[in-house]
Design an enzyme around this catalytic site. Structure first.
Site, PDB file in Angstrom:
ATOM      1  N   GLN A 173      -6.466   3.912 -16.732  1.00 51.35           N
ATOM      2  CA  GLN A 173      -6.677   2.887 -17.755  1.00 51.35           C
ATOM      3  C   GLN A 173      -5.350   2.341 -18.279  1.00 51.35           C
ATOM      4  O   GLN A 173      -5.286   1.182 -18.702  1.00 51.35           O
ATOM      5  CB  GLN A 173      -7.524   3.450 -18.892  1.00 51.35           C
ATOM      6  CG  GLN A 173      -8.953   3.759 -18.474  1.00 51.35           C
ATOM      7  CD  GLN A 173      -9.734   4.469 -19.553  1.00 51.35           C
ATOM      8  OE1 GLN A 173      -9.219   4.766 -20.633  1.00 51.35           O
ATOM      9  NE2 GLN A 173     -10.996   4.749 -19.282  1.00 51.35           N
ATOM     10  N   LYS A 209     -20.221   0.495 -17.016  1.00 49.53           N
ATOM     11  CA  LYS A 209     -19.347   0.419 -18.192  1.00 49.53           C
ATOM     12  C   LYS A 209     -17.943  -0.020 -17.790  1.00 49.53           C
ATOM     13  O   LYS A 209     -17.314  -0.833 -18.473  1.00 49.53           O
ATOM     14  CB  LYS A 209     -19.317   1.786 -18.877  1.00 49.53           C
ATOM     15  CG  LYS A 209     -18.472   1.866 -20.132  1.00 49.53           C
ATOM     16  CD  LYS A 209     -18.793   3.120 -20.931  1.00 49.53           C
ATOM     17  CE  LYS A 209     -18.363   4.393 -20.236  1.00 49.53           C
ATOM     18  NZ  LYS A 209     -16.940   4.712 -20.470  1.00 49.53           N
ATOM     19  N   GLY A 242     -11.604   5.820 -25.055  1.00 43.23           N
ATOM     20  CA  GLY A 242     -10.282   5.700 -24.454  1.00 43.23           C
ATOM     21  C   GLY A 242     -10.049   4.337 -23.842  1.00 43.23           C
ATOM     22  O   GLY A 242      -8.954   3.779 -23.921  1.00 43.23           O
ATOM     23  N   ARG A 280     -12.374  18.786 -20.902  1.00 42.38           N
ATOM     24  CA  ARG A 280     -13.533  19.028 -20.050  1.00 42.38           C
ATOM     25  C   ARG A 280     -13.421  20.290 -19.213  1.00 42.38           C
ATOM     26  O   ARG A 280     -14.454  20.875 -18.844  1.00 42.38           O
ATOM     27  CB  ARG A 280     -13.804  17.797 -19.163  1.00 42.38           C
ATOM     28  CG  ARG A 280     -14.449  16.667 -19.948  1.00 42.38           C
ATOM     29  CD  ARG A 280     -14.801  15.478 -19.099  1.00 42.38           C
ATOM     30  NE  ARG A 280     -15.548  14.498 -19.899  1.00 42.38           N
ATOM     31  CZ  ARG A 280     -15.732  13.237 -19.547  1.00 42.38           C
ATOM     32  NH1 ARG A 280     -15.235  12.781 -18.411  1.00 42.38           N
ATOM     33  NH2 ARG A 280     -16.415  12.419 -20.331  1.00 42.38           N
ATOM     34  N   ARG A 306     -20.912  13.142 -20.899  1.00 44.57           N
ATOM     35  CA  ARG A 306     -21.117  13.628 -19.535  1.00 44.57           C
ATOM     36  C   ARG A 306     -21.447  15.134 -19.526  1.00 44.57           C
ATOM     37  O   ARG A 306     -22.260  15.581 -18.703  1.00 44.57           O
ATOM     38  CB  ARG A 306     -19.906  13.308 -18.663  1.00 44.57           C
ATOM     39  CG  ARG A 306     -19.639  11.804 -18.574  1.00 44.57           C
ATOM     40  CD  ARG A 306     -18.729  11.416 -17.444  1.00 44.57           C
ATOM     41  NE  ARG A 306     -18.294  10.034 -17.609  1.00 44.57           N
ATOM     42  CZ  ARG A 306     -19.021   8.976 -17.254  1.00 44.57           C
ATOM     43  NH1 ARG A 306     -20.204   9.138 -16.703  1.00 44.57           N
ATOM     44  NH2 ARG A 306     -18.558   7.743 -17.451  1.00 44.57           N
ATOM     45  N   SER A 353      -3.390   8.179 -16.889  1.00 46.14           N
ATOM     46  CA  SER A 353      -4.719   7.579 -16.823  1.00 46.14           C
ATOM     47  C   SER A 353      -4.667   6.236 -16.107  1.00 46.14           C
ATOM     48  O   SER A 353      -3.776   5.417 -16.360  1.00 46.14           O
ATOM     49  CB  SER A 353      -5.270   7.392 -18.237  1.00 46.14           C
ATOM     50  OG  SER A 353      -6.427   6.584 -18.207  1.00 46.14           O
ATOM     51  N   ARG A 395     -13.908  -4.357 -18.229  1.00 42.23           N
ATOM     52  CA  ARG A 395     -12.884  -5.187 -17.588  1.00 42.23           C
ATOM     53  C   ARG A 395     -13.261  -6.663 -17.661  1.00 42.23           C
ATOM     54  O   ARG A 395     -12.406  -7.525 -17.894  1.00 42.23           O
ATOM     55  CB  ARG A 395     -12.690  -4.737 -16.130  1.00 42.23           C
ATOM     56  CG  ARG A 395     -11.901  -3.445 -15.992  1.00 42.23           C
ATOM     57  CD  ARG A 395     -12.094  -2.797 -14.631  1.00 42.23           C
ATOM     58  NE  ARG A 395     -11.235  -1.642 -14.422  1.00 42.23           N
ATOM     59  CZ  ARG A 395     -11.441  -0.441 -14.956  1.00 42.23           C
ATOM     60  NH1 ARG A 395     -12.482  -0.247 -15.746  1.00 42.23           N
ATOM     61  NH2 ARG A 395     -10.608   0.565 -14.711  1.00 42.23           N
ATOM     62  N   ARG A 450      -5.329  12.240 -27.982  1.00 46.31           N
ATOM     63  CA  ARG A 450      -5.207  11.812 -26.589  1.00 46.31           C
ATOM     64  C   ARG A 450      -3.951  10.959 -26.420  1.00 46.31           C
ATOM     65  O   ARG A 450      -3.801   9.922 -27.071  1.00 46.31           O
ATOM     66  CB  ARG A 450      -6.457  11.044 -26.149  1.00 46.31           C
ATOM     67  CG  ARG A 450      -7.718  11.894 -26.250  1.00 46.31           C
ATOM     68  CD  ARG A 450      -8.976  11.105 -25.970  1.00 46.31           C
ATOM     69  NE  ARG A 450      -9.096  10.726 -24.561  1.00 46.31           N
ATOM     70  CZ  ARG A 450     -10.128  10.055 -24.062  1.00 46.31           C
ATOM     71  NH1 ARG A 450     -11.118   9.665 -24.864  1.00 46.31           N
ATOM     72  NH2 ARG A 450     -10.169   9.757 -22.779  1.00 46.31           N
ATOM     73  N   ASP A 462     -15.086  11.073 -12.960  1.00 47.45           N
ATOM     74  CA  ASP A 462     -16.345  10.952 -13.704  1.00 47.45           C
ATOM     75  C   ASP A 462     -17.529  11.606 -13.005  1.00 47.45           C
ATOM     76  O   ASP A 462     -18.606  11.727 -13.597  1.00 47.45           O
ATOM     77  CB  ASP A 462     -16.662   9.481 -13.986  1.00 47.45           C
ATOM     78  CG  ASP A 462     -15.839   8.934 -15.137  1.00 47.45           C
ATOM     79  OD1 ASP A 462     -15.177   9.732 -15.826  1.00 47.45           O
ATOM     80  OD2 ASP A 462     -15.845   7.705 -15.349  1.00 47.45           O
TER      81      ASP A 462
END
Length: 415
Positions: free
Chosen positions: A148, A24, A72, A327, A371, A146, A29, A100, A296
């Protein structure tokens, strides 16, 4: 399909071949790079995850109202993307997504000349984005945000850099392998970039397809998804699982999952066609591990240790509270349901003691988190039978998860 019931036949050997979905992280990307690339190219083995489908759909959309849902990656990548596109876009998301934070990315883009406003609450989506040309040679950002956010800036930077764009990452850098993945893919598509210490330099230019064979990029299988099969191998009495396509030289930082579970006795054999993971002798009773670079794989490792009666202290959980669920909170409540003792959550760490043989809860909350759901499902190998709510959420990253469980001998029913 509000609940799933998973049972694993006692004493059954876990053997078979699992074809994991495409990565993913790489898929999303690549989709961004293709949208920014002056040349067209094909992407093979694109992830079937809901996040990737949404990314592909929205990049092709001409709509002004954009809904990132609970992704996200989509929210953060498209914030940067639409900051450079003509017109005004409203970027919205699910109720969880609106909780978030996105402030550090918005502030960084606005310093580069973007026009992004918060449509409701400061620091959080939804966003009102008026696209315009960005420019700037230097920017700094905290390393504990993050990855990201950093990736979103890097992917766009070749277009607005004047000769070279320098990004300074201050302080502790979390999820570093994901930034390495981004830079590796940028280089694959013709953009020069260097990373030395706290400074990343990206040289101005355009993405191209000149380094591709037959004008296509083949996405690797997802190492993050493999972590749940490592968890399964740890918990089984006997296991031999072949995962085609995975390799030691992967762009994905989560390839280190082999080393993490290797500490617990799970063995990895690399071959020309992928990897084979087997059950080894688990002698360890206590473990301390740091997940700063690989958030992850926390969940399968935590649930694996708990179900295998291994006491654990997990450090480096900086970003886990702002994922699809909180989480750390979800893990604590799930561990309680598994019968785990001495659970101690901290701001960026979690530790626990032994886990009893009996389940405390008849039905686990899946927390609408893919997850958490997959990690709980694998505990059925030791617990006999596990029931979890909201099983459809696995489609966010691993749509074929339940089918793969059935293929490997799990009894799976929905109700």
């Amino acid at each position: 399909m509000n609940q799933v019931h998973i049972k694993y036949p006692k004493g059954r050997a876990l053997r078979g071949i699992i074809h994991l979905p495409g990565s993913k992280s790489i898929s999303n990307r690549c989709l961004m790079i293709r949208a920014l690339c002056s040349d067209s190219f094909d992407i093979e083995n694109l992830s079937a995850a809901e996040d990737t489908k949404k990314m592909q759909q929205l990049l092709q959309s001409g709509d002004a109202m954009i809904d990132a849902g609970d992704s996200g990656t989509v929210m953060r990548f498209l914030t940067a993307y639409y900051a450079t596109r003509e017109g005004t876009h409203i970027l919205n998301g699910s109720s969880r997504m609106l909780q978030r934070p996105i402030g550090p990315l918005v502030e960084a883009l606005n310093k580069l000349g973007a026009s992004i406003e918060y449509a409701s609450r400061n620091g959080f989506p939804p966003l009102r984005i008026k696209g315009q040309k960005l420019q700037g040679n230097n920017l700094s950002i905290q390393g504990d945000v993050s990855s990201q956010f950093i990736t979103a800036l890097l992917l766009l930077s070749p277009a607005f850099a004047k000769d070279v764009f320098t990004l300074e990452i201050k302080g502790n850098i979390v999820s570093k392998p994901y930034i390495d993945m981004t830079l590796g893919l940028m280089r694959k598509f013709g953009v020069a970039a260097d990373w030395n210490g706290e400074l990343i330099e990206v040289f101005s230019g355009t993405y191209s397809n000149t380094n591709l064979t037959d004008n296509k990029y083949v996405v690797e299988p997802d190492w993050s998804a493999s972590a749940f099969w490592y968890q399964a191998a740890l918990l089984a009495d006997e296991a031999e699982i072949h995962l085609p396509g995975l390799n030691r030289e992967s762009f994905q930082g989560d390839r280190i999952v082999a080393d993490y579970f290797g500490l617990l006795g799970v063995k990895t054999e690399y071959n020309d066609n992928g990897i084979t993971i087997t059950k080894g002798k688990t002698t360890i009773k206590q473990c301390i591990a740091d997940f700063s670079d690989v958030p992850d794989i926390v969940i399968p490792f935590v649930f694996g240790c708990a179900a295998a009666q291994i006491q654990l202290r997990a450090n480096g959980l900086y970003t886990l509270r702002i994922k699809e669920s909180d989480r750390i909170d979800a893990l604590v409540k799930s561990l309680q349901g598994l019968g785990t003792e001495n659970i101690h959550p901290e701001k960026d760490a979690l530790s626990f003691g032994d886990t009893g043989p009996e389940l405390i809860t008849p039905l686990f909350n899946g927390w609408a988190d893919h997850r958490i759901i997959m990690g709980l499902a694998m505990t059925a190998i030791r617990k006999g039978e596990v029931s979890i709510s909201n099983p459809s959420h696995v489609s966010k990253s691993y749509p074929g998860f339940w089918d793969d469980l059935k293929k490997m001998g799990f009894l799976v029913s929905f109700g």
